[in-house]
Design an enzyme around this catalytic site. Structure first.
Site, PDB file in Angstrom:
ATOM      1  N   ASN A   9       0.570  -1.265   0.085  1.00  0.00           N
ATOM      2  CA  ASN A   9       0.244   0.056   0.290  1.00  0.00           C
ATOM      3  C   ASN A   9       0.732   1.192   0.233  1.00  0.00           C
ATOM      4  OD1 ASN A   9      -1.918   1.717   0.742  1.00  0.00           O
ATOM      5  ND2 ASN A   9      -2.139   1.759   2.527  1.00  0.00           N
ATOM      6  N   LYS A  11       0.317   4.276  -0.312  1.00  0.00           N
ATOM      7  CA  LYS A  11      -0.201   5.862   0.339  1.00  0.00           C
ATOM      8  C   LYS A  11       0.169   6.654  -1.077  1.00  0.00           C
ATOM      9  CE  LYS A  11      -0.093   3.245   4.496  1.00  0.00           C
ATOM     10  NZ  LYS A  11      -0.268   2.814   5.985  1.00  0.00           N
ATOM     11  N   HIS A  94      -9.763   1.738   4.358  1.00  0.00           N
ATOM     12  CA  HIS A  94      -8.541   1.782   5.331  1.00  0.00           C
ATOM     13  C   HIS A  94      -8.349   2.523   6.264  1.00  0.00           C
ATOM     14  CE1 HIS A  94      -4.392   2.480   6.478  1.00  0.00           C
ATOM     15  NE2 HIS A  94      -3.473   1.489   5.835  1.00  0.00           N
ATOM     16  N   GLU A  96      -7.204   4.584   7.572  1.00  0.00           N
ATOM     17  CA  GLU A  96      -6.665   6.138   7.403  1.00  0.00           C
ATOM     18  C   GLU A  96      -8.351   7.165   6.508  1.00  0.00           C
ATOM     19  OE1 GLU A  96      -3.189   5.346   5.132  1.00  0.00           O
ATOM     20  OE2 GLU A  96      -2.341   4.961   7.105  1.00  0.00           O
ATOM     21  N   GLU A 166      -6.317  -4.738  10.130  1.00  0.00           N
ATOM     22  CA  GLU A 166      -4.891  -4.196  10.465  1.00  0.00           C
ATOM     23  C   GLU A 166      -5.215  -3.338  12.073  1.00  0.00           C
ATOM     24  OE1 GLU A 166      -2.604  -2.996   6.532  1.00  0.00           O
ATOM     25  OE2 GLU A 166      -4.819  -1.387   6.737  1.00  0.00           O
ATOM     26  N   GLY A 172       2.220   2.452  10.428  1.00  0.00           N
ATOM     27  CA  GLY A 172       2.737   3.130  10.756  1.00  0.00           C
ATOM     28  C   GLY A 172       3.667   3.918  11.647  1.00  0.00           C
ATOM     29  N   SER A 212       3.018  -2.713  10.326  1.00  0.00           N
ATOM     30  CA  SER A 212       3.821  -2.076  10.529  1.00  0.00           C
ATOM     31  C   SER A 212       4.733  -3.755   9.897  1.00  0.00           C
ATOM     32  CB  SER A 212       4.839  -1.683  11.693  1.00  0.00           C
ATOM     33  OG  SER A 212       4.602  -0.727  12.055  1.00  0.00           O
TER      34      SER A 212
END
Ligand code: PGA
Length: 248
Positions: A9, A11, A94, A96, A166, A172, A212
């Site tokens: 991904n 991003k 996702h 985010e 996730e 991250g 991560s």
């Protein structure tokens, strides 16, 4: 037999020139991969990536898709537009997107339906926040997200779906879920899917871990019986790092 799937991904990273470069570097490093290899790139890089992966085993993915076939939705992209660029996979929901762009279980469900109806494969993301985990609500949250995302989707639709678990606190942050914790939560997700679709369908569903995941921890995570792949952010931005995850 289901095949593990490792997806990068990217991003909001990489220009067209950088995309070309990264895929050129990556392709020879992952050419013997046993798993499916996918790169989910920004919309503006899709066409460049499409050309760069020609003749390789790398598959193309996007990072979002709108639920409507077309219309007055400024800034959005339809499934048909992605199909035309030979996109095979699309990430949906996702964390985010949920956190910064108001994505809800209902919009995740609508996007997922649009994607699979158009013949795309959806990578549907679920995962709990740190405070939810600490409050002992992980199972409740992921089951709610899974049920919400899959609402109104039948067994044949499920075949076009990959779920990515996730935990938001692991994304991250350099803080990975332990392999056991990841495995346990994925087992909970699979149980929720079994309730909806039965044993065989639940067993056939691929569920990735993300957060991560990197060259160092990939093999331990991938050795867990419930984990069928990874969704890789930071470590997918360097060919060598991503290749190490792919070749776990
Ligand atoms: P990370 O991101 O690997 O950088 O934690 C994973 C993701 O957000 O999909």
């Amino acid at each position: 037999m289901k095949r593990d799937i490792i997806a990068g991904n990217w991003k909001m990273n990489k220009t067209n020139a950088e995309t070309k470069e990264l895929i050129k570097e990556l392709a020879p490093l992952v050419k013997d991969a046993k798993c499916e290899v996918v790169v989910c790139v920004p919309f503006t890089d899709l066409d460049t990536a499409r050309r760069a992966i020609r003749g390789t085993n790398i598959k193309l993915g996007a990072q979002n898709v709108h639920w409507a076939p077309k219309g007055a939705y400024t800034g959005e992209i339809s499934a048909e537009m992605l199909k035309e660029l030979k996109v095979e996979y699309v990430i949906i929901g996702h964390s985010e997107r949920r956190q910064y762009f108001g994505e809800t279980d209902a919009s995740v469900n609508a996007r997922t339906k649009a994607a699979i109806n158009a013949g795309l494969k959806a990578i549907v993301c679920v995962g709990e926040l740190l405070e939810e985990r600490e409050a002992g609500k992980t199972a409740e949250v992921v089951v709610r997200q899974v049920n919400g995302a899959l609402q109104g989707i039948d067994k044949s639709g499920l075949k076009k779906i990959v779920i990515a678990y996730e935990p938001v606190w692991a994304i991250g942050t350099g803080r990975t879920a332990t392999a056991k914790d990841a495995n346990d939560t994925i087992a909970i997700i699979r149980k929720a899917v079994r309730k909806l679709y039965g044993k065989t369908a639940a067993r056939a569903l691929r569920i990735q871990y993300g957060g991560s995941m990197n060259a160092k921890n990939a093999s331990e995570l991938m050795a867990m019986p419930e984990i069928d792949g990874g969704l890789i952010g930071g470590a997918s931005l360097k060919a060598e790092d991503f290749a190490k995850v792919v070749n776990y």
